[in-house]
Design an enzyme around this catalytic site. Structure first.
Site, short mmCIF file in Angstrom:
data_model
loop_
_atom_site.label_atom_id
_atom_site.label_comp_id
_atom_site.label_asym_id
_atom_site.label_seq_id
_atom_site.Cartn_x
_atom_site.Cartn_y
_atom_site.Cartn_z
N GLU A 111 0.79 -1.23 0.00
CA GLU A 111 0.00 0.00 0.00
C GLU A 111 0.83 1.28 0.00
O GLU A 111 0.36 2.32 -0.46
CB GLU A 111 -0.94 0.00 1.21
CG GLU A 111 -1.98 -1.12 1.20
CD GLU A 111 -2.91 -1.04 0.00
OE1 GLU A 111 -3.56 0.01 -0.16
OE2 GLU A 111 -2.95 -2.01 -0.77
N SER A 130 -50.07 -30.68 33.70
CA SER A 130 -49.76 -31.14 35.06
C SER A 130 -48.51 -30.52 35.66
O SER A 130 -48.27 -30.66 36.86
CB SER A 130 -49.62 -32.67 35.06
OG SER A 130 -50.86 -33.27 34.72
#
Length: 712
Positions: A92, A410
């Site tokens: 770069e 239940s």
């Protein structure tokens, strides 16, 4: 005279030129001032604070998930491999360490190329610092224009004056875009390779750097061949600039792109992390934070080991239950055609989807998929240890563990029995196991007569509370309510006191669990039994830290005594009977879970819902199985013991083993005493009575003598 005129002309030209230069310089200065108006100030440059990923951690230190807008995880330069830093500089900006923000040589080259090509944008000249300036500050922009370039240069020079080269490189590597929503080398490393950046190899570093000029065009996921060529270009530049020896270059270049992750790694416990995210969104304003930008650390109660056990256990049960549902639907042609929309979808395709060979169409999921919910809590504190909010293979936004409202059947009965015990009735209290009639509302709201039955259709004589719960007798539960041992209004208050927030209807049918509940609330209610009557509000977050480690908020245990320790122990003991000799017995003999435990199965009318909730002194857990559309039933016989208990039992067995938890008995209060009774009449014994030992709260032992075994 002509010489004098000549001098005057030269002076005029000089003065005019000077004026032009001055005006030009002034214009440039004004332009720079104008362009600098919206550029970052020196103070902003010195205090740059980038958006960072917020991480959610498990109690055992695992990253569960990340929250972000731009996925960026900061890592110090020293923790980034040297070859990664070298690759960036080589590719770069090879003069990075020599220039002061811009490379004049690159500028001159760009000017020459652009003039000769008659294209003002043919050749760029961005230094690494200029790229950083562009990515850090949105006011600079990304459009191709001379204005943007000037802004970029001004900011780059300011950055160079403010930071050292290493600091600039560190910021660059932590902010640059690598594509696929990732910013910074750490996020990119985890996205593409599933590891931390410090573990990157030379070829992997070069591959990532090769992406930078155009993340979309050089993505190793979408364009692997282009990415490979770019990687090799970066490697060549590193070699030419002396960063790589010849052998290192050849080895790195010879490697293929084989270990790229096609998809991002899924977070652990997705339903739980979404639950945490929603809680933190409510904390945003109070704490002055942004959970998507501030790089927070959110520490939770969840144990990643237990979560894996939960998901594995539940997926196994889901597959078993899905096969049974499929078989039931295939045998009922009319129902299958209606639910599967066979007039729209091919039958063969739907069957392949239900067999797991293809993904089921979204429109069919709420009617054809067996779903589940599961929560595990620390019995003593209420800390969430594991959570499953739905099928792991069909994740959606509906967290059934904390949002689902279904009839518990239940599983609700222990709250009815608790009310009776709280009213002073002993576990030996007897009720007739005979038919009763209830007034209930139908779907239209009209009141109708209903005659409930026991699950096995049995009837009988006088039955104790212990026996009634052990066999989950509906008739005994209803008589508790109807005869006033546990009035409906009191049962409702008991449920509310134990953390049930849904609308519990105070009618006789409350005895059978006909009012909807939320799974996590039922588990928390059961936890109070195992914690000597102390209710602990479920919580999933322990503390929140900012990016610097400062604690922003701590979340503590919230507890309240909702039952006496004696009532809680009696109820626990009754539910231990369910586990050892009742409907929960298969957890012992089939799944080999042998720790002291208490629990209860639950099944709703027509087998639409299957539940099991149970606990040990350390872990409380509950599960629900069913289909999202409650009108689609699991099938005859698919009760809580068959459809829900197996997943619970497998989880509890493996969870206690992996945590190394001891076989710990429930703490018995001093006011609970053993007392011998007649095993037939459950009364105070006579000399000829067969004996058994039962537990009682002191003062409630039977005083009436047995009338059967008298000595004549």
């Amino acid at each position: 005279m002509s010489k004098k005129k000549s001098n005057i002309s030269i002076n005029k030209i000089f003065m005019r030129s000077l004026a032009v230069i001055f005006v030009g310089a002034l214009a440039v200065l004004l332009l720079l001032i104008l362009l600098a108006q919206d550029l970052p100030s020196l103070e902003q440059l010195e205090n740059y604070d980038p958006d960072l990923v917020t991480r959610i951690y498990s109690a055992d230190g695992q990253v569960l998930d990340e929250l972000f807008i731009q996925k960026r995880v900061f890592v110090e330069l020293k923790d980034i491999p040297k070859h990664m830093r070298q690759a960036v500089v080589a590719s770069e900006d090879k003069r990075f360490y020599d220039h002061w923000g811009i490379s004049l040589r690159s500028v001159f080259r760009a000017v020459v190329v652009n003039v000769l090509s008659f294209d003002p944008y043919a050749q760029g000249f961005s230094s690494l610092t200029q790229q950083l300036a562009r990515s850090l500050y949105k006011t600079i922009g990304f459009e191709n224009s001379y204005t943007r370039k000037i802004k970029e240069i001004i900011t780059a020079v300011q950055i160079e004056r403010t930071y050292t080269k290493d600091e600039i490189l560190e910021m660059y590597l932590n902010t640059v875009h690598f594509g696929h929503g990732t910013y910074g080398v750490e996020s990119a490393s985890k996205r593409f390779f599933g590891k931390e950046s410090i573990e990157l190899t030379i070829d992997e570093s070069a591959l990532l750097v090769g992406v930078l000029p155009s993340p979309a065009n050089y993505s190793p996921i979408r364009h692997p061949e282009r990415a490979l060529r770019r990687r090799n270009t970066v490697l060549r530049l590193m070699r030419e600039q002396g960063y790589l020896r010849l052998m290192e270059y050849k080895v790195a270049k010879s490697k293929l792109i084989e270990n790229i992750l096609e998809e991002s790694k899924r977070g652990i416990a997705p339903y739980f992390t979404e639950y945490v995210r929603r809680i933190m969104e409510k904390e945003d304003e109070a704490l002055g934070i942004n959970i998507y930008r501030d790089g927070l650390k959110i520490y939770t109660t969840l144990d990643s080991r237990l979560q894996k056990i939960a998901e594995r256990s539940f997926m196994e049960s889901i597959c078993e239950n899905q096969k049974k549902l499929n078989k039931r639907l295939y045998n009922d042609r009319e129902e299958f055609e209606r639910l599967a929309y066979l007039t729209l979808f091919p039958e063969d395709s739907v069957k392949r989807m239900l067999a797991g060979e293809m993904e089921l169409y979204k429109d069919l999921r709420d009617k054809l998929l067996v779903q589940s919910a599961f929560v595990a809590l620390d019995t003593k504190t209420g800390a969430i240890l594991a959570m499953v909010g739905g099928r792991p293979d069909y994740r959606d936004q509906f967290n059934r563990a904390v949002q689902l409202k279904r009839q518990p059947g239940s599983v609700f009965k222990p709250l009815v029995y608790t009310t009776a015990l709280d009213n002073g009735y002993p576990v030996t209290e007897q009720l007739l196991n005979q038919p009763v009639v209830l007034n209930v509302q139908n779907m239209d709201g009209a009141w109708v007569k209903w005659k409930p039955q026991n699950y096995d259709l049995s009837t009988g004589g006088a039955t104790t509370l212990r026996e009634g719960l052990r066999k989950s007798m509906n008739l005994i539960s209803v008589r508790l309510v109807q005869r006033g041992l546990a009035p409906a209004e009191q049962v409702k208050k008991t449920a509310q006191r134990m953390g049930i927030s849904t609308n519990i209807r105070a009618v006789d049918a409350i005895a059978l669990g006909t009012s909807e509940v939320i799974p996590i609330e039922m588990v928390a209610a059961y936890s109070a039994f195992g914690n000597q009557g102390v209710y602990s509000k479920p919580f999933g977050i322990t503390r929140v830290e900012d990016r610097y480690g400062n604690v922003l908020k701590e979340f503590g245990v919230e507890q309240e005594e909702v039952l006496s320790a004696e009532t809680a122990y009696l109820m626990t003991d009754l539910m231990q009977t369910v586990m050892n000799r009742g409907t929960g017995g298969s957890a012992r003999w089939k799944y080999l879970f042998n720790h002291p435990a208490a629990g209860k199965t639950g099944t709703t009318q027509g087998w639409s819902d299957a539940w099991f909730v149970g606990f040990t002194p350390n872990i409380s857990a509950g599960t629900w199985f069913g289909v999202d559309d409650f009108q689609v039933v699991l099938g005859k016989g698919m009760d809580g013991s068959r459809a829900a208990l197996p997943a619970w039992a497998r989880f509890m067995r493996d969870a206690h083993k992996i945590l190394g938890l001891p076989h710990e008995e429930f703490m018995r209060p001093d006011n609970i005493v053993d007392f011998q009774i007649c095993s037939v009449t459950k009364k105070a014994p006579l000399p000829n009575c067969p004996l058994e030992t039962e537990i009682f709260k002191k003062g409630t032992e039977p005083t009436r003598k047995c009338k059967i075994h008298r000595d004549f």
